[in-house]
Design an enzyme around this catalytic site. Sequence first.
Site, mmCIF file in Angstrom:
data_model
loop_
_atom_site.group_PDB
_atom_site.id
_atom_site.type_symbol
_atom_site.label_atom_id
_atom_site.label_comp_id
_atom_site.label_asym_id
_atom_site.label_seq_id
_atom_site.Cartn_x
_atom_site.Cartn_y
_atom_site.Cartn_z
ATOM 1 N N GLU A 116 0.829 -1.219 0.000
ATOM 2 C CA GLU A 116 0.000 0.000 0.000
ATOM 3 C C GLU A 116 0.862 1.267 0.000
ATOM 4 O OE1 GLU A 116 -2.334 -1.677 3.292
ATOM 5 O OE2 GLU A 116 -4.099 -1.214 2.098
ATOM 6 N N GLU A 136 -3.860 -9.948 4.056
ATOM 7 C CA GLU A 136 -4.873 -9.510 5.029
ATOM 8 C C GLU A 136 -6.066 -10.454 5.150
ATOM 9 O OE1 GLU A 136 -3.373 -7.535 2.870
ATOM 10 O OE2 GLU A 136 -2.900 -5.574 3.750
HETATM 11 N N1 COA Z 1 4.681 -7.778 12.152
HETATM 12 C C1 COA Z 1 5.506 -7.955 13.216
HETATM 13 N N2 COA Z 1 6.643 -8.689 13.152
HETATM 14 C C2 COA Z 1 6.951 -9.263 11.977
HETATM 15 C C3 COA Z 1 6.135 -9.117 10.838
HETATM 16 C C4 COA Z 1 4.959 -8.341 10.956
HETATM 17 N N3 COA Z 1 4.138 -8.139 9.927
HETATM 18 N N4 COA Z 1 6.685 -9.830 9.814
HETATM 19 C C5 COA Z 1 7.808 -10.377 10.307
HETATM 20 N N5 COA Z 1 7.973 -10.036 11.589
HETATM 21 C C6 COA Z 1 9.065 -10.424 12.508
HETATM 22 C C7 COA Z 1 8.970 -11.880 12.881
HETATM 23 O O1 COA Z 1 8.069 -12.065 13.960
HETATM 24 C C8 COA Z 1 10.407 -12.186 13.255
HETATM 25 O O2 COA Z 1 10.648 -11.677 14.546
HETATM 26 P P1 COA Z 1 11.385 -12.583 15.670
HETATM 27 O O3 COA Z 1 12.756 -12.825 15.089
HETATM 28 O O4 COA Z 1 11.375 -11.725 16.885
HETATM 29 O O5 COA Z 1 10.585 -13.826 15.781
HETATM 30 C C9 COA Z 1 11.195 -11.328 12.264
HETATM 31 O O6 COA Z 1 10.302 -10.329 11.803
HETATM 32 C C10 COA Z 1 11.704 -12.116 11.069
HETATM 33 O O7 COA Z 1 10.583 -12.763 10.454
HETATM 34 P P2 COA Z 1 10.545 -14.331 10.151
HETATM 35 O O8 COA Z 1 9.117 -14.747 10.087
HETATM 36 O O9 COA Z 1 11.442 -15.087 11.092
HETATM 37 O O10 COA Z 1 11.194 -14.358 8.685
HETATM 38 P P3 COA Z 1 10.949 -15.447 7.562
HETATM 39 O O11 COA Z 1 11.956 -15.169 6.512
HETATM 40 O O12 COA Z 1 10.890 -16.812 8.138
HETATM 41 O O13 COA Z 1 9.477 -15.118 7.000
HETATM 42 C C11 COA Z 1 7.718 -13.688 6.188
HETATM 43 C C12 COA Z 1 9.240 -13.899 6.357
HETATM 44 C C13 COA Z 1 7.522 -12.270 5.638
HETATM 45 C C14 COA Z 1 7.149 -14.729 5.232
HETATM 46 C C15 COA Z 1 7.040 -13.816 7.561
HETATM 47 O O14 COA Z 1 7.743 -13.025 8.493
HETATM 48 C C16 COA Z 1 5.614 -13.396 7.572
HETATM 49 O O15 COA Z 1 4.747 -14.100 7.077
HETATM 50 N N6 COA Z 1 5.308 -12.196 8.177
HETATM 51 C C17 COA Z 1 3.975 -11.718 8.341
HETATM 52 C C18 COA Z 1 3.463 -11.092 7.040
HETATM 53 C C19 COA Z 1 2.065 -10.578 7.241
HETATM 54 O O16 COA Z 1 1.128 -11.336 7.367
HETATM 55 N N7 COA Z 1 1.933 -9.257 7.347
HETATM 56 C C20 COA Z 1 0.711 -8.605 7.707
HETATM 57 C C21 COA Z 1 0.037 -8.030 6.523
HETATM 58 S S1 COA Z 1 -1.502 -7.312 7.014
#
Ligand code: COA
Length: 245
Positions: A116, A136
């Site tokens: 966005e 989302e």
């Molecule tokens: N909000 C808060 N923290 C987040 C985040 C988010 N949207 N996305 C990632 N993080 C944090 C993780 O919790 C992790 O923190 P930690 O090390 O304290 O556990 C850190 O960032 C690294 O993320 P991680 O998930 O370990 O990396 P990855 O390479 O395994 O996966 C993603 C990457 C992007 C696939 C995964 O982090 C993810 O699915 N994030 C959420 C995406 C999402 O749904 N966003 C909301 C949209 S409305």
Amino acid sequence: MRADFETIVYEKDEGIAWLTLNRPQSLNAFSVRMRDELYEVLSGIRIDDEVRVVIFKGAGDKAFCAGADLKEFLTAPSTVKARKVRLLRNLWKFFLELPQPLIAALHGYVLGSGVEIALFCDIRIASDDVVFGMPEVGLGIIPAAGGTQTLPRAIGVGRTLDMLLTGRRLTGTEALQAGLVNVLVPRHQLFQEAQEIAQTIASYDPEAVQRAKQAVLRGSEMSLSQGLELESRLALELKKKMPAS
Ligand code: COA
């Protein structure tokens, strides 16, 4: 000039403002604090004639922005969520009304609010490791920062519904084909490419740049005849003498 906030870094150099989302430990997730700091910095940029163009980028190797901060958002009670959504709308309106052009330099994960933010930018450049997604609906919410409106305007209704309803992610090549990004470059060239585009824009007459942006953005919400009137008005306002047409 450089200013460090808690969640963003603001740098200004030769007419180019660099705004870095700076929470790499959370993949630059969009938090309330980040919203407030962006608002503060953009308020300054808006009235700063030295800034000709703004570049958005994300800190760290893995992401431009992995969406809303889930730890903050999904645990908040509904009244707090409603307030956040309302304030977000103000920030996004602010983005849209910024006179200077905005460039998004996108790498790694660009999810939810990350998409966005990119969509409120005028030019989108991505590196070949980019991954776009709108998670989302899978989380039981819908985009609240304009995504349901700005994404179809960029890539069409069908592709938007596919991304929203199935959670399908787009690679850089797919995003380029869909028109979500203007340019795709190798990762190591991303910021250099953004800077070169920004330098080109900064070298032009700022009034012409800002009026061209206004004509396109405001005109896209008008009928063709209203848009043509707007264009004439903006052209007349330009101090420079226009060639006869
Ligand atoms: N909000 C808060 N923290 C987040 C985040 C988010 N949207 N996305 C990632 N993080 C944090 C993780 O919790 C992790 O923190 P930690 O090390 O304290 O556990 C850190 O960032 C690294 O993320 P991680 O998930 O370990 O990396 P990855 O390479 O395994 O996966 C993603 C990457 C992007 C696939 C995964 O982090 C993810 O699915 N994030 C959420 C995406 C999402 O749904 N966003 C909301 C949209 S409305």
